[in-house]
Design a protein around this motif. Structure first.
Motif, PDB file in Angstrom:
ATOM      1  N   PHE A  37       0.912  -1.276  -0.047  1.00 46.69           N
ATOM      2  CA  PHE A  37      -0.115   0.091   0.061  1.00 46.69           C
ATOM      3  C   PHE A  37       0.910   1.428   0.119  1.00 46.69           C
ATOM      4  O   PHE A  37       2.008   1.222   0.207  1.00 46.69           O
ATOM      5  N   LEU A  58       2.030   9.215  15.412  1.00 44.56           N
ATOM      6  CA  LEU A  58       1.017   8.266  14.570  1.00 44.56           C
ATOM      7  C   LEU A  58       1.526   6.955  14.229  1.00 44.56           C
ATOM      8  O   LEU A  58       1.018   5.994  14.201  1.00 44.56           O
ATOM      9  N   PHE A 225     -21.009  -0.215  16.024  1.00 43.31           N
ATOM     10  CA  PHE A 225     -20.380   0.361  14.912  1.00 43.31           C
ATOM     11  C   PHE A 225     -20.912   1.839  14.645  1.00 43.31           C
ATOM     12  O   PHE A 225     -20.249   3.046  14.580  1.00 43.31           O
ATOM     13  N   ARG A 278      -6.140   8.456  15.316  1.00 47.17           N
ATOM     14  CA  ARG A 278      -5.307   7.146  14.702  1.00 47.17           C
ATOM     15  C   ARG A 278      -6.243   6.082  14.076  1.00 47.17           C
ATOM     16  O   ARG A 278      -6.025   5.697  12.891  1.00 47.17           O
ATOM     17  N   VAL A 282      -5.838   5.468  10.235  1.00 50.91           N
ATOM     18  CA  VAL A 282      -5.270   4.476   9.725  1.00 50.91           C
ATOM     19  C   VAL A 282      -5.921   3.252   9.705  1.00 50.91           C
ATOM     20  O   VAL A 282      -6.119   2.209   8.623  1.00 50.91           O
ATOM     21  N   ARG A 283      -6.872   2.997  10.788  1.00 52.82           N
ATOM     22  CA  ARG A 283      -7.455   1.739  10.895  1.00 52.82           C
ATOM     23  C   ARG A 283      -8.712   1.767  10.340  1.00 52.82           C
ATOM     24  O   ARG A 283      -9.291   0.491   9.961  1.00 52.82           O
ATOM     25  N   SER A 284      -9.518   2.623  10.131  1.00 53.94           N
ATOM     26  CA  SER A 284     -10.818   2.416   9.567  1.00 53.94           C
ATOM     27  C   SER A 284     -10.915   3.190   8.254  1.00 53.94           C
ATOM     28  O   SER A 284     -11.713   2.814   7.259  1.00 53.94           O
ATOM     29  N   HIS A 285     -10.360   4.626   8.081  1.00 55.15           N
ATOM     30  CA  HIS A 285     -10.622   5.347   7.040  1.00 55.15           C
ATOM     31  C   HIS A 285      -9.736   5.548   5.943  1.00 55.15           C
ATOM     32  O   HIS A 285      -9.940   6.144   5.007  1.00 55.15           O
ATOM     33  N   MET A 286      -8.468   4.777   6.060  1.00 56.29           N
ATOM     34  CA  MET A 286      -7.295   5.371   5.346  1.00 56.29           C
ATOM     35  C   MET A 286      -7.593   4.888   3.719  1.00 56.29           C
ATOM     36  O   MET A 286      -7.439   5.780   2.926  1.00 56.29           O
ATOM     37  N   GLN A 287      -8.357   3.709   3.329  1.00 54.38           N
ATOM     38  CA  GLN A 287      -8.630   3.376   2.095  1.00 54.38           C
ATOM     39  C   GLN A 287      -9.782   4.184   1.536  1.00 54.38           C
ATOM     40  O   GLN A 287      -9.564   4.503   0.488  1.00 54.38           O
ATOM     41  N   ASP A 288     -10.636   4.617   2.522  1.00 51.12           N
ATOM     42  CA  ASP A 288     -11.731   5.743   1.890  1.00 51.12           C
ATOM     43  C   ASP A 288     -11.217   6.993   1.601  1.00 51.12           C
ATOM     44  O   ASP A 288     -11.304   7.544   0.680  1.00 51.12           O
ATOM     45  N   ASP A 291      -9.705   6.465  -1.678  1.00 50.67           N
ATOM     46  CA  ASP A 291     -10.998   6.510  -2.626  1.00 50.67           C
ATOM     47  C   ASP A 291     -11.499   7.551  -3.032  1.00 50.67           C
ATOM     48  O   ASP A 291     -11.904   7.813  -4.200  1.00 50.67           O
TER      49      ASP A 291
END
Lengths: 345, 345
Positions: A37, A58, A225, A278, A282-288, A291
């Motif tokens: 990544f 971080l 969630f 963090r 990093v853990r939940s929204h990095m890919q979003d 995108d």
């Protein structure tokens, strides 16, 4: 062979069986791990707000080993420069090429008129480079330097947002995912943090600043969630405290700041939002964040580019210049923009 | 607070901690499930080799409900037509939009000269459409119809490959991932299957046909995986038997074919390679087939297009036509190719 009966397969039988394309997400998962990544994070805000410390906290790396700090005199006339640090980090077999884009000098001068401009230009240049690369002939090994997120540091001493903060965010909010953070929150009591957050959120709304929006929860998510998601939205701007120092608090070694009146623990959610930030980043929204950069900010830039090209041609035509000049203009423009200058007429 | 000691964080401490970007593959996994998948499979080969039956067996759906079979007279002069069937299927919450592209009439005529041409054109048209779409202004909701894999059915009655097989595969091997299958393998004994496979593999090599190559195993894969991979490579062309009929064999209901001398079980790996083919096509290599299509076949098509455009301009220039004509030509070509005819000079 005892008894054999031949029947047409009925729907019920078919439903029971398993084709196997449910493994597709795992195939994607596997491939993504193999490929590795990358993520590009920009930090912006005036000097001394703990940007470097927070980034190091971080990602648990020392990204600023060679940093040279300027004195006040040097900073008066300083122009904003953009610096880039890249580290390759690995965790549980997952490789991440992390790039931190820093903006030293931002807001440091006496006159900070349009000091967001070099930052905006940098972001546009990365888009432009990517536009060129993805329009070119060979698209293997394209280096993607687009900025996926900008942590904007707000001073804890301002009464809400300062004019420069508003100007910066408004200038960049359509180019990059802005995540505002309330810096050095250990100078504020919990009540003050709460009040300041509400004030800043109101001002963001009032000035029409479009910060990064967390994607909406799907209705099928569980209650836990949804609660987390709500809390995340209420935490904006994240009140943060950074520290690369390990101190001993109640027998445990934690990252924190040691004051005569107590220990500020960076990763204690009663003390600040570091963990929340963090987790989100990093853990939940990095890919979003990646995108949204790709599908929204970059697509806007690209559409804008193509439209400008078209507009220029139309404008030239209306001036009734001769045809060949119009075409030459359009064609050169296209070549400069897209192919560099590979084709020379 | 009893004792507080302040120390610099050392490398050992940092290694123990966890940033959290190891969740990135899971973020990708989650997003891919939300978005859903698509896959386009082409089947080619002369009539009667069980193409439709095999596809229905593979995906446990009835894709050919409305099929109209032509009689011999109608088929003599028949041209190859391309038909498309799309189904939305779901399995364990994973959604797949499956498109089957069929080539009825292929190889059925008396004179089959260049009968691969409509198939090659179809594949190119999908690439062209995608090239246009991805070069256009609005790239949201692009419909991707590129063909990810072509199952090519080889008759069990040929002595190895027939000239038409060679011609077809050579014409298409740089446009699509070809996976050859040995059709209706229940007419061959195990020894015959083995011999025919070796012969066909030799001929594929000899004629320089580039069929789909399974990606190489990583050295860190376990032995089981490596063995499976080796077996997969040795199975080419997959000897298949299709059936949508459920029969009872030894008290179990299985999909198979009931002969007076015994039951052929489609999913019995001692009887044929159906399970191996399905595992490869659906469970292990579906994403790779898509990636190779995107990164290799489509990129080749695109590069070829851009190079032709450039060559045409150079050729025109060498003919010493006047400048405006050259530019007009190049510009119109570009517009027709890329934008459709959105901009009219």
């Amino acid at each position: 062979m005892a008894t054999c009966s031949e029947t047409n397969s009925d729907t019920e039988d078919q439903d029971k069986e398993y084709v196997g394309f449910a493994t597709l997400p795992n195939q994607v998962h596997r491939k993504s791990v193999k490929k590795g990544f990358d993520f590009t994070l920009m930090v912006a805000g005036e000097s001394g707000l703990g940007k470097s410390t927070l980034v190091n906290s971080l990602f648990l790396t020392d990204l600023y080993k060679d940093r040279k700090l300027l004195n006040a005199e040097e900073r008066i006339m300083q122009t904003v420069e953009i610096t880039k640090h890249t580290v390759d980090i690995e965790e549980k077999g997952v490789k991440l090429k992390l790039t931190i884009v820093d903006t030293p000098g931002f807001g440091d001068a006496v006159n900070n008129h349009e000091c967001w401009k070099p930052v905006a230009d940098y972001i546009d240049q990365q888009f432009e480079q990517y536009f060129r690369d993805e329009s070119g002939l060979n698209r293997k090994n394209i280096q993607d330097n687009r900025v996926h997120c900008c942590l904007y540091f707000i001073s804890p001493f301002g009464h809400g947002l300062r004019p420069l903060d508003v100007e910066f965010m408004k200038a960049l909010h359509e180019k990059v995912n802005i995540v505002p953070v309330l810096a050095k929150a250990d100078t504020l009591t919990p009540t003050e943090v709460k009040r300041k957050k509400i004030k800043i959120r109101e001002e963001i709304e009032q000035y029409g600043i479009k910060i990064y929006q967390f994607p909406d929860c799907d209705s099928d998510e569980d209650e836990d969630f949804k609660k987390q998601d709500y809390e995340l939205k209420e935490s904006i701007p994240f009140a943060v405290i950074g520290s690369n120092t390990v101190v001993e608090a109640k027998g445990k070694r934690v990252r924190g700041r040691l004051y005569p009146w107590g220990i500020v623990e960076v990763e204690n959610s009663a003390h600040c939002d570091f963990v929340k930030l963090r987790n989100m980043l990093v853990r939940s929204h990095m890919q979003d964040l990646k995108d949204v950069t790709r599908e929204c900010h970059y697509e806007n830039y690209r559409a804008h580019c193509i439209q400008s090209m078209t507009r220029m041609v139309v404008k030239e035509r209306n001036r009734k210049y001769d045809l060949s000049r119009n075409l030459l203009f359009m064609f050169l423009l296209y070549n400069i923009l897209v192919f560099g200058v590979q084709i020379i007429i």
